[in-house]
Design an enzyme around this catalytic site. Structure first.
Site: not given
Length: 183
Positions: A105-107
């Protein structure tokens, strides 16, 4: 060449090619196809090695702020561009001092050998720099959590990730630009 030797070499050549293909597949499985950063598995092995060898090591977790809104407003291609830009900025910041990865994801995650030698303010500034995209400027922001491994009772990656995660959510909860260290 003796025909018996040639016949014996054919299977060996086949195994060598097969081994090479498997090695390439394993290496590509340890890289995120969008950003080129290490995946969790590839990053974890490097991070554990770094923590063992460098007492001043630190683990960072980075989470893009408002990523869903960016995706919803500008589209998935813009979201992908934001992920690639974040990966590039994190990789550049780590340089030879550490290793960056994408958890999904956005991690994102990073480990650096010596946090004192790394400019955390420069990372924060880079992660908040707008991204030129399709004739517009996409606002980027990120929350960063940091754990200095030496401050843990036992220097292990699992505990460092948990502490960096808590610090990252504290930074996100404050709604401030910047980073927060555990401890």
């Amino acid at each position: 060449m003796d025909p018996h030797i040639a016949a014996a070499l054919v299977p060996l050549l086949g195994w060598a090619v097969h081994g090479s293909v498997l090695t390439r597949r394993l290496a590509s499985a340890r890289r995120d196809p969008l950003t080129g950063l290490h995946t969790r598995a590839g990053w974890t092995a490097r991070a554990e090695h770094c923590i063992r060898r460098h007492p001043a090591a630190a683990v960072l977790l980075v989470d893009l702020d408002h990523f869903k809104a960016l995706n919803d407003t500008h589209g998935h291609a813009a979201g992908d561009a934001a992920l690639v830009a974040t990966a590039d900025r994190l990789r550049t910041w780590c340089g030879r001092n550490g290793t960056a990865g994408r958890l999904g994801g956005d991690e994102f995650v990073a480990v650096v050998r010596d946090l004192a030698a790394a400019d955390l303010d420069a990372l924060t500034a880079a992660l908040h720099r707008p991204l030129p995209y399709a004739g517009t400027s996409l606002p980027l922001a990120a929350s960063v959590g940091v754990c200095r491994v030496a401050e843990l009772p036992t220097p292990c990656l699992t505990d460092a990730l948990a502490a960096a995660d808590a610090a990252m959510y504290a930074a996100k909860g404050r709604g401030r630009r910047g980073s927060r260290a555990s401890g």
